[in-house]
Design a protein around this motif. Structure first.
Motif, PDB file in Angstrom:
ATOM      1  N   LYS A 116       0.812  -1.223   0.000  1.00 15.16           N
ATOM      2  CA  LYS A 116       0.000   0.000   0.000  1.00 15.16           C
ATOM      3  C   LYS A 116       0.844   1.270   0.000  1.00 15.16           C
ATOM      4  CE  LYS A 116      -3.539   0.973   2.553  1.00 15.16           C
ATOM      5  NZ  LYS A 116      -4.929   1.163   2.153  1.00 15.16           N
TER       6      LYS A 116
ATOM      7  N   SER B 220      -8.092  -1.002   3.820  1.00 16.64           N
ATOM      8  CA  SER B 220      -8.709  -0.928   2.503  1.00 16.64           C
ATOM      9  C   SER B 220      -7.646  -1.213   1.436  1.00 16.64           C
ATOM     10  CB  SER B 220      -9.341   0.443   2.304  1.00 16.64           C
ATOM     11  OG  SER B 220      -8.420   1.464   2.640  1.00 16.64           O
TER      12      SER B 220
ATOM     13  N   ASN C 135      -6.327  -0.230  -1.312  1.00 17.12           N
ATOM     14  CA  ASN C 135      -5.972   0.828  -2.252  1.00 17.12           C
ATOM     15  C   ASN C 135      -4.580   1.331  -1.920  1.00 17.12           C
ATOM     16  OD1 ASN C 135      -7.826   1.750   0.100  1.00 17.12           O
ATOM     17  ND2 ASN C 135      -6.523   3.528  -0.291  1.00 17.12           N
TER      18      ASN C 135
ATOM     19  N   SER D 236     -10.864   4.346  -1.583  1.00 20.32           N
ATOM     20  CA  SER D 236     -11.009   2.916  -1.301  1.00 20.32           C
ATOM     21  C   SER D 236     -11.741   2.190  -2.428  1.00 20.32           C
ATOM     22  CB  SER D 236     -11.786   2.719   0.005  1.00 20.32           C
ATOM     23  OG  SER D 236     -11.046   3.181   1.103  1.00 20.32           O
TER      24      SER D 236
ATOM     25  N   GLU E  65     -16.175   2.821   4.430  1.00 22.26           N
ATOM     26  CA  GLU E  65     -15.530   1.968   5.421  1.00 22.26           C
ATOM     27  C   GLU E  65     -16.360   1.873   6.703  1.00 22.26           C
ATOM     28  OE1 GLU E  65     -14.274   4.630   4.008  1.00 22.26           O
ATOM     29  OE2 GLU E  65     -12.355   4.160   3.035  1.00 22.26           O
TER      30      GLU E  65
ATOM     31  N   HIS F 238      -7.217  12.515   2.995  1.00 23.61           N
ATOM     32  CA  HIS F 238      -7.212  11.082   2.804  1.00 23.61           C
ATOM     33  C   HIS F 238      -8.381  10.806   1.864  1.00 23.61           C
ATOM     34  CE1 HIS F 238      -5.351   7.437   4.002  1.00 23.61           C
ATOM     35  NE2 HIS F 238      -6.427   6.908   4.540  1.00 23.61           N
TER      36      HIS F 238
END
Ligand code: TXA
Ligand code: MG
Length: 344
Positions: free
Chosen positions: A53, A144, A146, A152, A181, A236
């Motif tokens: 990630k 997640s 991504n 995500s 999420e 984010h």
């Protein structure tokens, strides 16, 4: 997508569990978003998550279990946690609880929890995720699936686009039903604290616990987490073009008319056909907004628009989570100005 990467997609839960048992990295579907899973009891496997990630190691992971009984072997449940788990698991709720210790130290490796005294645990409500968790017999650490800081994934295809050959397998469980999420609830202190609004509305948690939650603190960093914890960062969940946020539909529409094909719109509004690059109607209610949000943020990136105009929903139900993700996508600037570019 290349032919080689499409070979990584499978619907075989036993294949996924076998790879995970050997320390592999498997993207699994959950009801919220796809998770990038590795066995949580193996620090070397967990280290691969951070590498794939590009995620900094001070950002702790959620450990996933097939049921509350299994989770209770790793973290300590009090009566409040029991009640939340009984009412809301399996489901899009993550509980932050004190870690349990064995003779050799904490049961959950420090890499999963970033060395905190607490751990985040959840039981996902997705049949394929539960199949894998039951077959595994060990918990799965899964953020997640991504690249760090990006939107995500809510489909197997999104995972392949973002992580490609950095995963050993993507278990395809279809499109994620919830789409944002999990809600993160810290029950490790005297009073419950909402750390991240998500797939379980605050109202449902209050109903389950029989008490009111303190208001969501937005971008305040909770005690005990390093100040720079990325889950708490303003920018984010960001798409790669700047996002301007609006509280009022008429202000957004005026800006959209001015910008025309230079902008894309993300809003729970019918398309008035004013010729923007992309019009993403998030639908009638808070549930459809959550389901559609992340795929919409991905599509606007390739629409040719140089900026996104997004309408903030009211904070009821899943609206709070959608607001939160949009504000983060906008780099944390709240209020009705598209502002100067540069948040992307
Ligand atoms: O729906 C979800 O929760 C998805 C699916 C895959 O389960 N997972 C997910 O994980 O969103 P992630 O890593 O993107 O977000 C987990 C966040 C971290 O950024 C961190 O802020 C918080 O959970 N967290 C984890 N452990 C914590 C702890 N001990 N105390 C406070 N926050 C914690
Ligand atoms: Mg994430």
């Amino acid at each position: 997508m290349s032919v080689a990467s499409s070979n990584r997609i499978s619907r075989d839960a036993a294949l996924a569990a076998g790879l995970l048992a050997q320390g592999g990295l498997v993207a699994i579907p959950t009801e919220t978003v796809y998770g990038l899973a590795a066995r949580a009891d193996d620090a070397r496997a967990v280290a691969r998550i951070f590498a794939a990630k590009g995620r900094p190691r001070f950002d702790p992971l959620i450990a996933h279990f097939p049921g509350a009984a299994e989770a209770a072997r790793w973290v300590s449940f009090d009566r409040r946690a029991d009640r939340a788990a009984e009412r809301l698991w399996p489901g899009p709720l993550t509980l932050v609880l004190p870690r349990l210790h064995g003779l050799d130290g904490p049961l959950i490796p420090d890499l999963v929890t970033s060395g905190l005294d607490t751990a985040a645990v959840r039981v996902p409500a997705h049949p394929a995720a539960l199949d894998v968790l039951r077959l595994c017999g060990f918990p799965l650490a899964a953020p997640s699936a991504n690249p760090f800081g990006y939107v995500s994934p809510t489909t197997a295809q999104h995972v392949v686009e973002g992580l490609g050959d950095r995963v050993d397998l993507v278990l395809d469980g279809g499109e994620c039903r919830v789409g944002v999420e999990s809600t993160i609830l810290d029950l490790s202190g005297d009073r419950p604290r909402l750390l991240r609004p998500g797939g379980v509305p605050v109202e449902a948690i209050e109903d389950a616990l029989g008490e009111r939650l303190p208001a969501y603190q937005g971008f305040a960093v909770p005690e005990g987490l390093p100040a720079q914890a990325p889950g708490m960062l303003r920018s984010h969940y960001a798409p790669r073009i700047p996002v301007g946020l609006y509280e009022q539909a008429d202000e957004l529409l005026a800006a959209a008319r001015d910008l025309g094909p230079d902008c894309a719109v993300v809003a729970a509004l019918r398309d008035p056909r004013i010729g923007v690059a992309s019009w993403e109607d998030l639908g009638e209610d808070d549930v459809s907004m959550a389901t559609r949000l992340f795929a919409a943020l991905r599509r606007v990136e390739t629409s040719g628009a140089t900026r996104v105009l997004a309408l903030l929903p009211s904070p009821q139900g899943l609206g709070l989570a959608v607001r939160d993700r949009l504000i983060r996508a906008g780099g944390g600037r709240q209020g009705g100005d598209a502002g100067p570019a540069g948040a992307g």
